[in-house]
Design an enzyme around this catalytic site. Structure first.
Site, PDB file in Angstrom:
ATOM      1  N   LYS B  98       0.815  -1.220   0.000  1.00 56.34           N
ATOM      2  CA  LYS B  98       0.000   0.000   0.000  1.00 56.34           C
ATOM      3  C   LYS B  98       0.850   1.272   0.000  1.00 56.34           C
ATOM      4  CE  LYS B  98      -4.197  -1.848   0.072  1.00 56.34           C
ATOM      5  NZ  LYS B  98      -5.050  -1.765  -1.133  1.00 56.34           N
ATOM      6  N   GLU B 120      -9.985   5.658   2.932  1.00 56.57           N
ATOM      7  CA  GLU B 120     -10.683   4.521   3.528  1.00 56.57           C
ATOM      8  C   GLU B 120      -9.646   3.470   3.875  1.00 56.57           C
ATOM      9  OE1 GLU B 120     -10.036   4.696   0.378  1.00 56.57           O
ATOM     10  OE2 GLU B 120      -9.408   2.649  -0.124  1.00 56.57           O
ATOM     11  N   SER B 386       1.662  -9.645  -0.617  1.00 53.35           N
ATOM     12  CA  SER B 386       1.336  -8.214  -0.582  1.00 53.35           C
ATOM     13  C   SER B 386       1.546  -7.561   0.770  1.00 53.35           C
ATOM     14  CB  SER B 386      -0.097  -8.006  -1.052  1.00 53.35           C
ATOM     15  OG  SER B 386      -0.987  -8.775  -0.268  1.00 53.35           O
TER      16      SER B 386
END
Lengths: 254, 406
Positions: B98, B120, B386
């Site tokens: 991210k 969010e 991830s």
């Protein structure tokens, strides 16, 4: 002139919103008659949606009450059909695109035409994406109302030039719901819109007091009130008709 | 960062912001000008060597890129087939992929003169990455997170606050990622002039799916160079988990033109297809929501369905529009992985490789376990790891019936 824009011919319009099926469809019908009887010139009927991203808490909660009463699009159509001959003012639907997409655009707008729904406002269908439904709304003679916001800036010209029925001018930033004060320069925005179109301009979002309504009548062609009406229905439940009539009279005086 | 057009079918954006029929800009009028400003600013920034150079510098010096492509020898031996490589996005600063997008968008926001960012978050990884980028760049930051997610990811909530962000608990709707997106969009309509919405996945209205994909495509670009160096040939498959789909599109993008490389997205099947799940491609259909035309889990009336996954990051009823096109065109495959399979893979990778994966990434590990054994030994598979699993330890313990609290 269309049935919707005709309303603005000789007067400032009062446009009332309520959620279809809140608290139930029979009451929605009764409240539409009450609102129209007390002087509302156009009625917007909300189509419930699971995720109404343009709504504040008051109308979000109304969506949930409508679901709880089992409201569906077909139920709403049935209710508007039953109003034929009973109510003279134009009826419109307001909601979100996915349930309409899911119903089928052609089928949806055909049903609107059959059931006396002469205009539709879709909160998440901005001007640039109207091509999605325009073919179908045009085919069935249903007007698609476009919105202009305080942030529309260079987009005002294009949106206004193509407007049908009336231009829905969003009074303030943010979601629907009562505001103690509307700080946007409504007069300037209306003047900007009028450079591009003769279509009437009605102002909504946050309008709840007679004083606000009076001021907007001085600047635009119509006033749209939603959350304040929905809040009355929340408070009075199945016995809201009298209070709704009183409120509409108060909002349309002077 | 580079956003070059590699001539593949998925970059066919003939209609503005479209991936085939998918994508678009289905948002309230109030946000349209902001989206148009964002698009213009991004188009300008990505051609400015000052901007791309600063982002590359931060990704290298601050986030720790390039991330390693690790040969998982124990897992390879155990499965007995294709060589398994882990693209270690879990080793990035803040512990997931991210940060790639958060740094990119925060820099872009700053360039646009915005002083405040909102976002969010589901699992909290995007919220943490955004709070981190905001702290670094001296911007105000507010994060919206579903109440259910604040409970299952309590540590990340504190982490965001520690970084100076204000965390808003979202109590509307299903109180998960979908509702956090609703609330962040509502907040953006309230205050748009000084605020940028750092959307965390390759979803939402144009230009977000393209911006997020471009910022995440560094994953696949690095992985391709790394696998060519180690193996001298392309992998047989690239496997990644998919919620909105940002680590997957970032992993896939560079390989889309390489037709022999299978691209496999792993959706969250929760309790199983036919039961509570969040597998959008497997159990949803085409719809229009959160600004985009794509696939969504929805009921017969087009109401968005409540979804469920053990993984807060995959607990979302939609999928990014570029994935929708990759699915519709058949270029990528989307498979469904259950909670049970993901939790088993969470343990498996921890014990076999000493790597605790995020429960999201464990979905991709679980699928690799199903297919790698049957593949030739001279082939390789890349799994995008991830994120790291530290955030999930307490939740997994509870899933296993242990009374562990953070």
């Amino acid at each position: 002139m269309s049935k919707i824009s005709d309303v603005f011919k000789n007067k400032k319009a009062f446009i009332a919103y309520l959620m279809g099926g809140d608290p139930n469809l029979a009451k929605t019908k009764e409240y539409i008659l009450a609102l129209a009887g007390a002087g509302a010139d156009i009625i917007e009927i909300g189509m419930p949606f699971s995720d109404p991203i343009a709504e504040g808490e008051v109308i979000q909660a109304a969506n949930l009450r409508a679901f709880a009463s089992g409201a569906t699009l077909d139920g709403l159509f049935g209710m508007t059909v039953s109003l034929k001959g009973e109510v003279a003012v134009p009826l419109m639907f307001m909601g979100y695109l996915n349930p309409i997409f899911n119903y089928g655009y052609d089928r949806f707008f055909a049903r609107c035409a059959e059931c006396g729904v002469c205009g539709v406002i879709i909160a998440d269908l901005p001007f640039e994406e109207q091509g999605e439904v325009l073919e179908y709304s045009d085919r069935h003679g249903v007007e698609l109302i476009t919105l202009v916001a305080p942030t529309s800036a260079e987009r005002v010209a294009r949106v206004a030039k193509n407007a049908m029925g009336f231009v829905y001018l969003v009074s303030s930033l943010g979601v629907t719901g009562a505001r103690s004060e509307i700080t946007t320069d409504i007069g300037a925005l209306v003047a900007e819109i009028r450079r591009y179109t003769d279509t009437p301009v009605a102002v909504g979002f946050g309008v709840h007091s007679p004083e606000q309504a009076r001021r907007i009548r001085g600047q635009a062609d119509g006033v749209i009130v939603g959350s304040a009406i929905v809040e009355i229905i929340r408070e009075y439940g199945e016995n809201a008709a009298g209070e709704l009539e009183r409120y509409v009279r108060e909002m349309t005086e002077g | 960062m580079s956003a070059r057009d590699n001539g593949n079918e998925s970059s066919n954006e003939a209609r503005k912001g479209r991936f085939g029929e998918f994508g678009g800009q289905y948002v309230p009028e109030t946000l349209m000008q902001a989206l148009s400003d964002l698009e213009a600013a991004y188009e300008e920034a990505k051609r400015d060597a000052g901007f791309t150079g600063e982002l590359e510098f931060l990704l290298r010096e601050y986030a720790g890129r390039p991330s390693r492509l690790y040969f998982a020898e124990n897992m390879t031996k155990d499965l007995g087939g294709a060589k398994i490589y882990l693209k270690r996005e879990d080793l990035n600063h803040t512990g997931s992929h991210k940060i790639n997008n958060a740094l990119g968008q925060a820099l872009l926001a700053k360039r646009m003169g915005k002083t405040r960012v909102i976002a969010e978050t589901g699992a909290g990884q995007h919220g943490v990455a955004t709070a981190t980028a905001a702290a670094l760049l001296g911007m105000e930051c507010e994060i919206f997170m579903g109440k259910e997610d604040t409970e299952r990811q309590a540590l990340n909530v504190y982490r965001m606050r520690l970084l100076g962000a204000e965390v808003h608990t979202v109590t509307s709707g299903t109180q998960t990622l979908k509702d956090a997106v609703n609330e962040t969009m509502r907040e953006w309509t309230r205050r748009v002039a000084d605020t940028h919405y750092i959307l965390g996945s390759c979803m939402g209205p144009h230009p977000f799916p393209t911006i997020v994909r471009d910022f995440q495509s560094v994953i696949g670009r690095e992985a391709k160079a790394q696998i060519l160096e180690k193996e001298g040939r392309l992998p047989a498959a690239v496997i990644a988990c998919v919620g909105g789909g940002s680590n997957a599109i970032g992993s896939f993008y560079e390989f889309i033109g390489d037709k022999n490389v299978r691209l496999i997205g792993c959706e969250a099947a929760g309790e199983g297809l036919g039961k509570r799940n969040a597998a959008t491609i497997a159990s949803g259909r085409v719809g229009i929501f959160h600004g985009m035309k794509s696939y969504f889990c929805q009921d017969d009336a087009g109401q968005i369905a409540p979804v469920y996954s053990i993984s807060a990051g995959l607990d979302y009823p939609g999928i990014g529009p570029e994935h929708a096109l990759l699915h519709a065109s058949g270029r990528a495959e989307y498979v469904a992985v259950t909670d049970d399979e993901a939790v088993e893979a969470f343990y498996y990778l921890s014990r076999l490789e000493g790597v605790i994966p995020a429960v999201e990434s464990a979905h991709a590990v679980a699928h690799a376990r199903k297919i790698a054994g049957a593949m030739p030994k001279d082939e390789s598979v890349i799994i995008c790891l991830s994120g790291r699993g530290d955030k999930d330890v307490a939740a997994i313990a509870r899933y296993k019936g242990e009374d562990l609290h953070e």
